[in-house]
Design an enzyme around this catalytic site. Structure first.
Site, short mmCIF file in Angstrom:
data_model
loop_
_atom_site.label_atom_id
_atom_site.label_comp_id
_atom_site.label_asym_id
_atom_site.label_seq_id
_atom_site.Cartn_x
_atom_site.Cartn_y
_atom_site.Cartn_z
N ASP A 176 0.85 -1.19 0.00
CA ASP A 176 0.00 0.00 0.00
C ASP A 176 0.89 1.24 0.00
O ASP A 176 1.87 1.31 0.74
CB ASP A 176 -0.91 0.01 1.23
CG ASP A 176 -2.01 1.04 1.13
OD1 ASP A 176 -3.17 0.66 0.90
OD2 ASP A 176 -1.72 2.24 1.29
N ALA A 243 -11.77 -4.26 -8.18
CA ALA A 243 -11.57 -2.87 -7.79
C ALA A 243 -12.07 -1.92 -8.86
O ALA A 243 -13.21 -1.46 -8.82
CB ALA A 243 -10.09 -2.63 -7.49
N ARG A 244 -11.22 -1.64 -9.85
CA ARG A 244 -11.56 -0.74 -10.94
C ARG A 244 -10.97 -1.26 -12.24
O ARG A 244 -9.86 -1.80 -12.26
CB ARG A 244 -11.01 0.68 -10.68
CG ARG A 244 -11.84 1.49 -9.70
CD ARG A 244 -13.17 1.90 -10.31
NE ARG A 244 -14.01 2.67 -9.40
CZ ARG A 244 -14.94 2.15 -8.62
NH1 ARG A 244 -15.12 0.84 -8.58
NH2 ARG A 244 -15.69 2.93 -7.86
N ASP A 268 -14.26 -8.60 -12.04
CA ASP A 268 -15.57 -7.99 -11.82
C ASP A 268 -15.66 -6.63 -12.51
O ASP A 268 -16.74 -6.07 -12.65
CB ASP A 268 -15.80 -7.82 -10.31
CG ASP A 268 -17.20 -7.31 -9.98
OD1 ASP A 268 -18.18 -7.90 -10.50
OD2 ASP A 268 -17.33 -6.34 -9.21
N GLU A 273 -15.57 -0.99 -19.75
CA GLU A 273 -16.88 -1.18 -19.15
C GLU A 273 -17.82 -0.05 -19.63
O GLU A 273 -17.40 1.10 -19.67
CB GLU A 273 -16.71 -1.10 -17.62
CG GLU A 273 -17.82 -1.75 -16.83
CD GLU A 273 -17.44 -1.86 -15.35
OE1 GLU A 273 -18.26 -1.46 -14.53
OE2 GLU A 273 -16.33 -2.34 -15.05
N HIS A 291 -19.47 -6.29 -12.52
CA HIS A 291 -19.30 -5.19 -11.58
C HIS A 291 -20.35 -5.25 -10.47
O HIS A 291 -21.15 -4.33 -10.28
CB HIS A 291 -19.36 -3.84 -12.30
CG HIS A 291 -18.69 -2.73 -11.53
ND1 HIS A 291 -18.11 -1.64 -12.14
CD2 HIS A 291 -18.46 -2.55 -10.20
CE1 HIS A 291 -17.60 -0.83 -11.22
NE2 HIS A 291 -17.80 -1.38 -10.03
N ILE A 292 -20.33 -6.35 -9.70
CA ILE A 292 -21.34 -6.58 -8.67
C ILE A 292 -20.72 -6.69 -7.28
O ILE A 292 -21.34 -7.25 -6.37
CB ILE A 292 -22.16 -7.85 -8.97
CG1 ILE A 292 -21.24 -9.07 -9.13
CG2 ILE A 292 -23.02 -7.66 -10.22
CD1 ILE A 292 -21.98 -10.41 -9.13
N GLY A 293 -19.52 -6.13 -7.09
CA GLY A 293 -18.83 -6.28 -5.82
C GLY A 293 -19.67 -5.88 -4.61
O GLY A 293 -19.68 -6.58 -3.59
#
Length: 318
Positions: A176, A243-244, A268, A273, A291-293
């Protein structure tokens, strides 16, 4: 006061807002009509998820707007700094969907290590005629227990993933940019818990040592994992991105899957997109979700009520 929940809101969120004296509108307004709808209906609050974009043009066109709310974590579909410079409140719900996203990560991991994404495609087609062949094809599964999970981005969602991984008996390493260490509390059903200290490591160490990698970073310029980074990974690694889109180079990913550098991927989110590339959609080694996180009933309830509490606090209690 009126609230436009353009990408939807849970019943619990509506109930909380109505109890607070707000009128909630759940009509889905087309992107190009959002500004006009806000002005025509004297909307004070717009709530969005990932579909509706609130850019400078809408902010400039809607002087009566007071709050922009994002149900979820990432706010890359909102011009946050510009909105705040115009004295608008911009709110989100960073903690509400962490557990739901983390569970989807493991859905993809379990799917990948046991070939569920492929067997679910082929069993209806060949299950009655090639049962033994399919059994042989999917016979080389592996266990997650004892393996090393590398988490890139160790915020709330990354830490929720770490809790689940530790509960499964995985080794967790993390990278991180802004966090040097974290204490992960793993709770059990009977009130017992353990605390695990995790110090973050350089990204290169994550690439070198991880059996599986999951990304939990915001949208950004450039890839976190591109062609050069794929070359640094262990052979046979599994990769999950909930994430993205755009943080993984999808062209390089397909190449890595084809040459067996990467054993499987779970996606996801996608670079293009909502129209992902056909090479991604049809690849036999990729587990896919649209994209259903955060799309669980529990997460949406938490998101709705948390947004309602913030809106009521900002507009009713000041």
């Amino acid at each position: 006061m009126k609230v436009l929940a353009n990408d939807g809101i849970s019943k619990s969120g509506i109930k909380a807002l109505e109890k607070g004296g707000f009128e909630v509108i759940t009509t889905k307004v087309a992107q190009e009509q959002v500004a006009n709808y806000i002005n025509t209906n004297d909307v004070k609050v717009i709530l969005v998820r990932s579909a509706t974009k609130v850019r400078q043009d809408i902010i400039d066109a809607c002087p009566g707007l007071k709050i922009i709310g994002r149900g979820g974590v990432g706010m890359d579909n909102i011009d946050v700094d510009y909105a705040r410079s115009k004295n608008l409140h911009v709110i989100n719900t960073p903690a509400s969907s962490s557990e739901s996203v983390a569970e989807l990560v493991f859905a993809h991991l379990f799917t990948g290590v046991r070939f569920l994404h492929d067997s679910n495609r082929n069993m209806p087609l060949e299950g009655d005629s090639n049962f033994d062949g399919l059994k042989k094809a999917y016979a080389n599964g592996i266990e997650l227990r004892g393996k090393t999970l590398g988490i890139i981005g160790f915020g709330r969602i990354g830490q929720a993933v770490a809790k689940m991984a530790l509960g499964l008996g995985m080794k967790v390493i993390a990278a991180d940019k802004f966090l040097s260490d974290a204490v992960i509390r793993v709770d059990f059903y009977n009130g017992q818990f353990i605390n695990v200290d995790i110090k973050t490591e350089p990204l290169e160490d994550i690439f070198k040592h991880s059996d599986f990698i999951t990304l939990h970073v915001p949208a950004q310029d450039g890839y976190v994992i591109g062609k050069e980074e794929f070359a640094q990974l262990k052979d046979g690694v599994g990769i999950v991105n909930c994430a993205r889109g755009g943080v993984i180079d999808e062209v390089a990913l397909v190449e890595a899957l084809d040459n067996n550098k990467v054993a499987f991927a779970g996606l996801d989110v996608f670079e293009n997109e909502p129209t992902p590339e056909i090479q991604i959609l049809m690849h036999p080694k990729i587990s896919l979700t649209p994209h259903i996180g955060a799309a669980t009933g529990e997460a949406q309830d938490r998101i709705g009520t948390e947004l309602a509490e913030q809106i009521i606090s900002l507009l009713k209690n000041n």
